[in-house]
Design a protein around this motif. Structure first.
Motif, PDB file in Angstrom:
ATOM      1  N   GLY A 465       0.887  -1.144  -0.097  1.00  0.00           N
ATOM      2  CA  GLY A 465       0.050   0.088  -0.004  1.00  0.00           C
ATOM      3  C   GLY A 465       0.782   1.149   0.104  1.00  0.00           C
ATOM      4  O   GLY A 465       0.189   2.478  -0.197  1.00  0.00           O
ATOM      5  N   ILE A 466       2.054   1.210  -0.151  1.00  0.00           N
ATOM      6  CA  ILE A 466       2.975   2.497  -0.218  1.00  0.00           C
ATOM      7  C   ILE A 466       3.088   2.527  -1.442  1.00  0.00           C
ATOM      8  O   ILE A 466       4.058   2.139  -2.118  1.00  0.00           O
ATOM      9  N   GLU A 467       2.611   3.770  -2.184  1.00  0.00           N
ATOM     10  CA  GLU A 467       2.563   3.524  -3.496  1.00  0.00           C
ATOM     11  C   GLU A 467       4.007   4.711  -4.109  1.00  0.00           C
ATOM     12  O   GLU A 467       4.519   4.253  -5.210  1.00  0.00           O
ATOM     13  N   GLN A 468       3.785   5.818  -3.370  1.00  0.00           N
ATOM     14  CA  GLN A 468       4.914   6.669  -4.010  1.00  0.00           C
ATOM     15  C   GLN A 468       5.632   7.321  -2.519  1.00  0.00           C
ATOM     16  O   GLN A 468       4.791   7.517  -1.728  1.00  0.00           O
ATOM     17  N   VAL A 469       6.978   7.711  -2.579  1.00  0.00           N
ATOM     18  CA  VAL A 469       7.541   8.333  -1.572  1.00  0.00           C
ATOM     19  C   VAL A 469       8.285   9.226  -2.033  1.00  0.00           C
ATOM     20  O   VAL A 469       9.355   9.048  -2.944  1.00  0.00           O
ATOM     21  N   TRP A 470       8.175  10.644  -1.740  1.00  0.00           N
ATOM     22  CA  TRP A 470       9.042  11.572  -2.321  1.00  0.00           C
ATOM     23  C   TRP A 470       9.966  12.247  -1.132  1.00  0.00           C
ATOM     24  O   TRP A 470       9.463  12.445  -0.125  1.00  0.00           O
ATOM     25  N   VAL A 471      11.208  12.567  -1.410  1.00  0.00           N
ATOM     26  CA  VAL A 471      12.233  13.032  -0.562  1.00  0.00           C
ATOM     27  C   VAL A 471      12.725  14.267  -1.269  1.00  0.00           C
ATOM     28  O   VAL A 471      13.280  14.165  -2.271  1.00  0.00           O
ATOM     29  N   ASN A 472      12.587  15.346  -0.384  1.00  0.00           N
ATOM     30  CA  ASN A 472      13.115  16.698  -0.854  1.00  0.00           C
ATOM     31  C   ASN A 472      12.818  16.891  -2.408  1.00  0.00           C
ATOM     32  O   ASN A 472      13.483  17.416  -3.385  1.00  0.00           O
ATOM     33  N   GLY A 473      11.419  16.622  -2.631  1.00  0.00           N
ATOM     34  CA  GLY A 473      10.889  17.001  -4.146  1.00  0.00           C
ATOM     35  C   GLY A 473      11.107  15.763  -5.250  1.00  0.00           C
ATOM     36  O   GLY A 473      10.758  16.140  -6.315  1.00  0.00           O
ATOM     37  N   ARG A 474      11.972  14.765  -4.777  1.00  0.00           N
ATOM     38  CA  ARG A 474      12.289  13.867  -5.741  1.00  0.00           C
ATOM     39  C   ARG A 474      11.599  12.595  -5.640  1.00  0.00           C
ATOM     40  O   ARG A 474      11.358  12.062  -4.450  1.00  0.00           O
ATOM     41  N   LEU A 475      10.772  12.018  -6.754  1.00  0.00           N
ATOM     42  CA  LEU A 475      10.176  10.812  -6.387  1.00  0.00           C
ATOM     43  C   LEU A 475      11.652   9.718  -5.970  1.00  0.00           C
ATOM     44  O   LEU A 475      12.379   9.161  -6.826  1.00  0.00           O
ATOM     45  N   ALA A 476      11.280   8.885  -4.752  1.00  0.00           N
ATOM     46  CA  ALA A 476      12.444   8.381  -4.256  1.00  0.00           C
ATOM     47  C   ALA A 476      12.163   6.732  -4.109  1.00  0.00           C
ATOM     48  O   ALA A 476      12.883   6.019  -4.302  1.00  0.00           O
ATOM     49  N   PHE A 477      10.676   6.380  -4.016  1.00  0.00           N
ATOM     50  CA  PHE A 477      10.445   5.168  -3.883  1.00  0.00           C
ATOM     51  C   PHE A 477       9.279   4.934  -4.920  1.00  0.00           C
ATOM     52  O   PHE A 477       8.260   5.610  -4.642  1.00  0.00           O
ATOM     53  N   VAL A 478       9.119   3.922  -5.666  1.00  0.00           N
ATOM     54  CA  VAL A 478       7.735   3.505  -6.564  1.00  0.00           C
ATOM     55  C   VAL A 478       7.297   2.115  -6.025  1.00  0.00           C
ATOM     56  O   VAL A 478       7.880   1.106  -6.193  1.00  0.00           O
ATOM     57  N   GLY A 479       6.236   2.340  -5.413  1.00  0.00           N
ATOM     58  CA  GLY A 479       5.612   1.152  -4.777  1.00  0.00           C
ATOM     59  C   GLY A 479       5.404   0.110  -5.803  1.00  0.00           C
ATOM     60  O   GLY A 479       5.573  -1.410  -5.497  1.00  0.00           O
ATOM     61  N   ARG A 480       4.719   0.002  -6.878  1.00  0.00           N
ATOM     62  CA  ARG A 480       4.442  -0.940  -7.649  1.00  0.00           C
ATOM     63  C   ARG A 480       5.735  -1.663  -8.084  1.00  0.00           C
ATOM     64  O   ARG A 480       5.435  -2.958  -8.556  1.00  0.00           O
ATOM     65  N   ASP A 481       6.818  -1.082  -8.275  1.00  0.00           N
ATOM     66  CA  ASP A 481       7.794  -1.711  -8.825  1.00  0.00           C
ATOM     67  C   ASP A 481       8.701  -2.122  -7.542  1.00  0.00           C
ATOM     68  O   ASP A 481       9.849  -2.913  -7.781  1.00  0.00           O
ATOM     69  N   LYS A 482       8.456  -1.502  -6.477  1.00  0.00           N
ATOM     70  CA  LYS A 482       9.425  -1.648  -5.303  1.00  0.00           C
ATOM     71  C   LYS A 482      10.971  -1.577  -5.629  1.00  0.00           C
ATOM     72  O   LYS A 482      11.719  -2.040  -5.296  1.00  0.00           O
ATOM     73  N   THR A 483      10.930  -0.390  -6.254  1.00  0.00           N
ATOM     74  CA  THR A 483      12.340   0.120  -6.688  1.00  0.00           C
ATOM     75  C   THR A 483      12.570   1.429  -6.275  1.00  0.00           C
ATOM     76  O   THR A 483      11.774   2.323  -5.662  1.00  0.00           O
ATOM     77  N   ILE A 484      13.953   1.603  -5.812  1.00  0.00           N
ATOM     78  CA  ILE A 484      14.321   3.143  -5.509  1.00  0.00           C
ATOM     79  C   ILE A 484      14.658   3.949  -6.857  1.00  0.00           C
ATOM     80  O   ILE A 484      15.136   3.469  -7.815  1.00  0.00           O
ATOM     81  N   ALA A 485      13.789   4.890  -6.744  1.00  0.00           N
ATOM     82  CA  ALA A 485      13.886   5.919  -7.945  1.00  0.00           C
ATOM     83  C   ALA A 485      15.067   7.108  -8.051  1.00  0.00           C
ATOM     84  O   ALA A 485      15.379   7.641  -8.881  1.00  0.00           O
ATOM     85  N   ALA A 486      15.260   7.505  -6.713  1.00  0.00           N
ATOM     86  CA  ALA A 486      16.359   8.423  -6.430  1.00  0.00           C
ATOM     87  C   ALA A 486      16.785   8.298  -5.059  1.00  0.00           C
ATOM     88  O   ALA A 486      15.964   7.843  -4.008  1.00  0.00           O
ATOM     89  N   ARG A 487      18.184   8.767  -4.821  1.00  0.00           N
ATOM     90  CA  ARG A 487      18.731   9.012  -3.541  1.00  0.00           C
ATOM     91  C   ARG A 487      18.793  10.445  -3.329  1.00  0.00           C
ATOM     92  O   ARG A 487      19.775  11.050  -3.849  1.00  0.00           O
ATOM     93  N   ALA A 488      17.543  11.009  -2.504  1.00  0.00           N
ATOM     94  CA  ALA A 488      17.612  12.426  -2.413  1.00  0.00           C
ATOM     95  C   ALA A 488      17.620  12.851  -1.026  1.00  0.00           C
ATOM     96  O   ALA A 488      17.319  14.193  -0.754  1.00  0.00           O
ATOM     97  N   GLY A 489      18.098  12.180   0.002  1.00  0.00           N
ATOM     98  CA  GLY A 489      18.177  12.439   1.470  1.00  0.00           C
ATOM     99  C   GLY A 489      19.401  13.414   1.634  1.00  0.00           C
ATOM    100  O   GLY A 489      20.277  13.444   0.867  1.00  0.00           O
ATOM    101  N   ARG A 490      19.404  14.017   2.654  1.00  0.00           N
ATOM    102  CA  ARG A 490      20.444  15.160   3.249  1.00  0.00           C
ATOM    103  C   ARG A 490      20.375  15.412   4.952  1.00  0.00           C
ATOM    104  O   ARG A 490      19.498  14.513   5.459  1.00  0.00           O
ATOM    105  N   PHE A 491      21.316  15.664   5.011  1.00  0.00           N
ATOM    106  CA  PHE A 491      21.492  15.843   6.569  1.00  0.00           C
ATOM    107  C   PHE A 491      20.508  16.794   7.051  1.00  0.00           C
ATOM    108  O   PHE A 491      20.716  17.957   6.411  1.00  0.00           O
ATOM    109  N   VAL A 492      19.808  16.800   8.128  1.00  0.00           N
ATOM    110  CA  VAL A 492      18.809  17.607   8.821  1.00  0.00           C
ATOM    111  C   VAL A 492      19.485  18.241   9.890  1.00  0.00           C
ATOM    112  O   VAL A 492      19.655  17.587  10.788  1.00  0.00           O
ATOM    113  N   GLU A 493      19.526  19.547   9.796  1.00  0.00           N
ATOM    114  CA  GLU A 493      19.829  20.531  11.161  1.00  0.00           C
ATOM    115  C   GLU A 493      18.856  20.378  11.991  1.00  0.00           C
ATOM    116  O   GLU A 493      17.694  20.695  11.658  1.00  0.00           O
TER     117      GLU A 493
END
Length: 501
Positions: A465-493
């Motif tokens: 049921g997790i369909e899309q995950v966006w990190v800092n405006g980039r599509l990072a995970f696509v649920g239907r494919d169970k794939t990583i689409a981007a590595r968009a994380g950063r250090f958070v102050e």
């Protein structure tokens, strides 16, 4: 979808259209559209509202529509209790977290952090991090490593009290001296200036058990001076739970810092049912000082193999053993029977290693999960050979068990416990809410399907049921494919937001 395709261009606008929008504030959801541009939330509009004019959308020519009909759109989940310090560098795709909708992890819990230790032989409990080596003497160095190899999720860091002790002290079986406390305070101050959220402690563990309230409060006072938070794995979660909570509250109150009680539980059969006592105590204390707690939605905890936790009553599942890896995934009682020895003797023979301890009763867990002061944290151990299922399933499990099945948490409140409340308690400014100008950390989920599939027998299972995950405006995970689409994380102050109950 390739990483490049997922990124889009600087002028591109992604519109998540016709979803049920929950903004992270515990307000009821409403049909709406979420507009994303340049890593930020451009707008959150009611469904059917006129589209933004070009001048209002920075003249963007590239607009991509994502149909979210029947879906929930929420802020990305914030895992406030992790031991992901090393895995974000060793395995930066962070699939176990992204696949359950987590976009930010808080590291350095239970007094255990990579910073400021430098060693190639980490001892317990630092070994829980699974790091091949500890090489970061400062938070600035750790931040630089995150910047050089961005992980799939955002990383916010607590500094571990046990790590500070191991760096500054030659004997951990006593309180720190004035000189040692001053040395730890300088390291902690430097980390706070570099953006740490605060300090965690794990006085439950032997390496920090000797620390007294004077040592702890002196360090927490450094945190308070920077507007940070104090999170603690309290000294005793068994018979002495009440006194341990009171000690933690007094420590934070003396120092003037907000307190987070880590993975609150009443552990052990003799302790079952005592959340009827501990939760009113926490409520009373919270009327005098800022207090919250985190919790995972399972009746088993997980930590290093320890003989003192073997009582012959609870089940204990082996999650790791350097001496006998062939026993991983088996129950301690079965291993003991196979070897013809007691469970305590088997535990000693299996060390060093880890285990799941089925210490809690379900009604106690339910009361903590649904309590107004609790946030959700997985407390997963990503380097265990056979991890606790919470590593892969904690957040969808809350929605499945407490919203859908038991009906004890409204959807809005469940999401709040995983987003807005967490951001406010830990000072994660610009995250945790769907508001224009905030960072575009977003999860799109199917409310009819969302649930965890990870089990104690098969823990590394994708949730549904997790369909899309966006990190800092980039599509990072696509649920239907169970794939990583981007590595968009950063250090958070840390952001100095005022914390109040």
């Amino acid at each position: 979808m390739s990483l490049t395709q997922a990124d889009g261009g600087a002028g591109r606008i992604d519109v998540l259209r016709n979803g049920m929008v929950y903004d992270g504030s515990a307000a009821d959801g409403a049909p709406g559209d979420v507009w994303i541009q340049g890593g930020r939330l451009l707008a959150v509009l009611p469904s059917g509202a006129p589209p933004l004019l070009p001048s209002e959308s920075a003249g963007a020519a590239d607009r991509v529509i994502h149909d979210c009909t029947g879906m929930v759109i929420a802020p990305g989940f914030i895992d406030v209790h992790t031991h992901d310090d090393a895995v974000v560098l060793d395995h930066p795709d962070m699939l176990p977290k992204l696949s359950q909708g987590v976009t930010t992890v808080v590291t350095g819990n239970c007094g255990i952090s990579l910073v400021p230790i430098v060693t190639d032989r980490p001892a317990a409990p630092l070994s829980l991090l699974g790091a091949r080596q500890f090489r970061f003497e400062s938070l600035r160095a750790y931040r630089q490593a995150i910047d050089q190899s961005p992980p799939g999720v955002n990383v916010a860091a607590l500094i571990g009290h046990t790590a500070l002790r191991m760096h500054a002290m030659d004997n951990l079986d006593r309180p720190a001296s004035a000189a040692e406390t001053a040395a730890m305070s300088r390291m902690l101050d430097d980390a706070m200036r570099a953006g740490a959220l605060g300090m965690s402690s794990g006085v439950f563990y032997r390496q920090a058990y000797a620390a007294d309230i004077n040592e702890l409060s002196a360090l927490v006072k450094v945190v308070a001076g920077h507007g940070g938070v104090y999170a603690t794995h309290v000294r005793d979660e068994l018979r002495g739970i009440v006194q341990a909570i009171e000690e933690a509250a007094l420590t934070a109150r003396m120092a003037g810092a907000p307190l987070v009680l880590s993975h609150h539980k009443c552990a052990g059969p003799e302790n079952w049912g005592r959340t009827d006592e501990t939760l009113p105590l926490i409520e009373r204390l919270a009327r005098e000082q800022p207090i919250a707690m985190d919790v995972y939605p399972y009746t088993a905890g997980s930590t290093v193999l320890r003989e003192d936790l073997v009582d012959g009553v609870i089940d204990i599942l082996i999650t790791g053993s350097e001496a006998h890896p062939e026993m991983i995934g088996r129950y301690l009682k079965d291993v003991a029977a196979l070897w013809g020895i007691t469970q305590k003797q088997a535990c000693q023979r299996l060390q060093p290693g880890g285990a799941c301890y089925f210490q809690m009763r379900q009604d106690d867990v339910d009361r903590v999960v649904t309590h107004p002061l609790s946030m959700i944290g997985s407390d997963g151990l990503p380097h265990d050979t056979h991890p606790h299922p919470r590593l892969w399933g904690a957040f969808p499990r809350v929605l499945d068990q407490y919203w859908r099945i038991k009906g004890t948490l409204p959807m809005a409140q469940a999401i709040h416990k995983m987003t807005g409340m967490s951001a406010r308690r830990f000072g994660l400014g610009g995250r945790g809410f769907l508001k224009p100008g905030y960072f575009a950390d977003v999860v799109v989920l199917d409310p009819d399907k969302v649930r965890d599939l990870a089990t104690y027998a098969e823990p590394a299972q994708f949730s549904q049921g997790i369909e899309q995950v966006w990190v800092n405006g980039r599509l990072a995970f696509v649920g239907r494919d169970k794939t990583i689409a981007a590595r968009a994380g950063r250090f958070v102050e840390r952001s100095n937001m005022k914390v109040a109950n």
